[in-house]
Design a protein around this motif. Structure first.
Motif, short mmCIF file in Angstrom:
data_model
loop_
_atom_site.label_atom_id
_atom_site.label_comp_id
_atom_site.label_asym_id
_atom_site.label_seq_id
_atom_site.Cartn_x
_atom_site.Cartn_y
_atom_site.Cartn_z
N GLY A 1 -3.34 -4.87 3.74
CA GLY A 1 -2.84 -6.40 3.85
C GLY A 1 -1.56 -6.51 4.37
N THR A 2 -1.10 -7.70 4.11
CA THR A 2 0.02 -8.07 4.53
C THR A 2 0.98 -9.04 3.80
N PRO A 3 1.46 -8.18 2.82
CA PRO A 3 2.21 -9.04 1.79
C PRO A 3 3.56 -9.77 2.51
N THR A 4 4.11 -10.51 1.88
CA THR A 4 5.43 -11.11 2.09
C THR A 4 6.51 -10.33 1.93
N VAL A 5 7.41 -10.25 2.89
CA VAL A 5 8.49 -9.55 2.37
C VAL A 5 9.03 -9.60 1.01
N ALA A 6 8.86 -10.70 0.42
CA ALA A 6 9.63 -10.93 -0.78
C ALA A 6 8.54 -10.19 -2.03
N GLY B 1 8.56 4.01 -1.72
CA GLY B 1 7.22 3.76 -2.58
C GLY B 1 7.15 4.48 -3.69
N ALA B 2 5.82 4.67 -4.21
CA ALA B 2 5.38 5.11 -5.59
C ALA B 2 5.80 6.65 -5.64
N HIS B 3 6.17 7.37 -4.57
CA HIS B 3 6.63 8.68 -4.64
C HIS B 3 8.16 9.01 -4.05
N GLY B 4 8.67 7.73 -4.02
CA GLY B 4 10.22 7.78 -3.66
C GLY B 4 10.64 8.13 -2.10
N LYS B 5 9.70 7.87 -1.54
CA LYS B 5 9.82 8.06 -0.02
C LYS B 5 9.63 6.61 0.58
N ALA B 6 10.44 6.72 1.94
CA ALA B 6 10.07 5.38 2.71
C ALA B 6 8.81 5.09 2.66
N MET B 7 8.54 3.76 2.80
CA MET B 7 7.19 3.35 2.87
C MET B 7 6.73 3.36 4.17
N GLU B 8 5.36 3.53 4.67
CA GLU B 8 4.78 3.66 5.82
C GLU B 8 3.96 2.35 6.14
N VAL B 9 3.78 2.20 7.45
CA VAL B 9 2.88 1.19 8.02
C VAL B 9 1.65 1.53 8.92
N ASP B 10 0.35 1.55 8.55
CA ASP B 10 -0.61 2.03 9.61
C ASP B 10 -1.47 0.72 9.80
N THR B 11 -1.52 0.33 11.05
CA THR B 11 -1.85 -0.99 11.33
C THR B 11 -3.31 -0.78 11.93
N ASP C 1 -5.49 -4.45 -7.10
CA ASP C 1 -5.88 -3.78 -8.53
C ASP C 1 -6.28 -2.34 -8.39
N SER C 2 -7.24 -2.38 -7.19
CA SER C 2 -7.98 -0.98 -7.26
C SER C 2 -7.01 0.18 -6.79
N VAL C 3 -6.02 -0.02 -5.96
CA VAL C 3 -4.92 0.73 -5.60
C VAL C 3 -4.08 1.14 -6.84
N ARG C 4 -3.83 0.18 -7.57
CA ARG C 4 -3.12 0.31 -8.72
C ARG C 4 -3.74 1.37 -9.77
N VAL C 5 -5.01 1.16 -9.94
CA VAL C 5 -6.05 2.04 -10.71
C VAL C 5 -5.75 3.40 -10.25
N VAL C 6 -6.13 3.58 -9.10
CA VAL C 6 -6.18 5.03 -8.38
C VAL C 6 -4.73 5.38 -8.70
N HIS C 7 -3.66 4.89 -8.23
CA HIS C 7 -2.43 5.48 -8.79
C HIS C 7 -2.08 5.74 -10.16
N GLY C 8 -2.68 4.88 -10.98
CA GLY C 8 -2.52 5.32 -12.51
C GLY C 8 -3.34 6.38 -12.94
N LEU C 9 -4.50 6.68 -12.18
CA LEU C 9 -5.43 7.99 -12.63
C LEU C 9 -4.99 9.19 -12.15
N TYR D 1 4.61 -4.25 -4.58
CA TYR D 1 3.76 -3.27 -3.95
C TYR D 1 4.16 -1.76 -4.30
N ALA D 2 5.44 -1.59 -3.89
CA ALA D 2 6.35 -0.24 -3.71
C ALA D 2 6.05 0.55 -4.98
N GLU D 3 5.84 -0.50 -6.09
CA GLU D 3 5.68 0.15 -7.59
C GLU D 3 4.44 1.30 -7.60
N PHE D 4 3.48 0.85 -6.83
CA PHE D 4 2.18 1.72 -7.09
C PHE D 4 1.57 2.19 -5.83
#
Length: 309
Positions: free
Chosen positions: A227-232, A264-274, A209-217, A237-240
């Motif tokens: 976190g580690t969402p399921t593949v499904a 992802g939200a900016h139309g580029k391949a999503m990335e993973v930082d672990t 929710d916090s990430v979504r708020v930042v993206h909206g603002l 998450y890619a929406e925001f």
């Protein structure tokens, strides 16, 4: 990982020795952070230039200096690392400060200074009270007098060091409106101009929710979900957000590939930082999985293992 003070001194010496002997690969490869020239944060072009994931100094070079202090990010700079990570929370009187736990007990002398104020929650103290605390002696005598920085003080030092920032909004459920307030401080400090947004800033949180708020603002900002969402669930998450940043024990090569397969939200391949990877064997393991970045308390160790941008 938390290093005991005696071990920290030895580790710091080792880190500096490795740097002096091996050079600072990340410093040599980094783009001009004053002009914004060069590849964007974590971009494929940037990684390909040196053949390794981006290495992020977690809470600064926190294996060798007290976490989230100015000393820790200064040390990361001296070791040759552009990217530092921090945690942001809010005081009783509304000041944003850089501290990881929602209590001050582990990393300051608050129990000695304010013995009757337990459980010593960040949100129960004013900024002036927190400024009185020693945030370094717990780690080692050489850091006695280090303090908990305000977000503005931290941003000014990162700017002075010509570093980049992976900013975590910590426990936003405790601090309603912290997203908007964080963006306000970033703007006042000059961190929301085109150059910073494009090259030097990522905002993340464990709260979707916090990430979504930042993206909206600020839809132009690069954001990450911790976190580690399921593949499904990944398409949701890619929406925001632009990145999914998981704990290293929870991922596989197939999961990383699934993240990369989405835009992802900016139309580029999503990335993973672990996170949090502090040893060479694990670093090589997650690199083989295809991660884009590694968040670590011991950035010099990880650079030696995998290289970095």
């Amino acid at each position: 990982m938390y290093v005991r003070p005696a071990a920290a001194t030895a580790a710091a010496f080792l880190g500096f020795t490795l740097t002096l002997l091996g050079g600072t690969a990340s410093a040599a490869a980094r783009p001009d952070t004053a002009t914004g020239a060069g590849p964007g944060p974590g971009s494929a072009a940037g990684r390909a230039a040196v053949g390794g994931p981006v290495v992020y100094a977690h809470r600064g070079a926190s294996a060798y200096a007290p976490e989230n202090t100015l000393d820790a990010i200064d040390l990361a700079m001296r070791l040759g690392f552009d990217w530092v990570e921090n945690d942001v929370q809010r005081t009783k009187d509304g000041e944003l400060v850089v501290v990881h736990d929602d209590t001050l007990a582990r990393t300051t002398d608050v129990e000695q200074v304010f013995p009757d104020r337990g459980p010593w929650k960040v949100g129960d103290f004013t900024a002036a009270e927190i400024a009185r605390l020693d945030a370094g002696s717990w780690f080692g005598e050489e850091y006695a007098g280090a303090f908990v920085p305000t977000l503005r003080e931290y941003l000014d030092r990162v700017q002075r060091n010509r570093q980049r920032l992976l900013l975590e909004i910590k426990k936003p459920e405790l601090y309603p409106g912290i997203e908007e307030q964080t963006l306000k401080v970033l703007g006042e400090a000059g961190w929301l101009d085109e150059r910073h947004v494009a090259q030097r800033l990522v905002v993340q949180s464990f709260s979707a929710d916090s990430v979504r708020v930042v993206h909206g603002l600020r839809p132009d900002l690069v954001t990450a979900f911790l976190g580690t969402p399921t593949v499904a669930d990944l398409p949701r998450y890619a929406e925001f957000t632009d990145r999914i940043n998981p704990w290293h024990t929870t991922i596989s090569a197939d999961w990383v590939a699934a993240v990369h397969g989405l835009r992802g939200a900016h139309g580029k391949a999503m990335e993973v930082d672990t996170w949090i990877v502090d040893d060479a064997a694990t670093a090589r393991k997650v690199k083989a999985m295809g991660v884009d970045g590694i968040i670590t308390n011991a950035p010099d160790v990880i650079r030696e293992a995998v290289g970095d941008f």
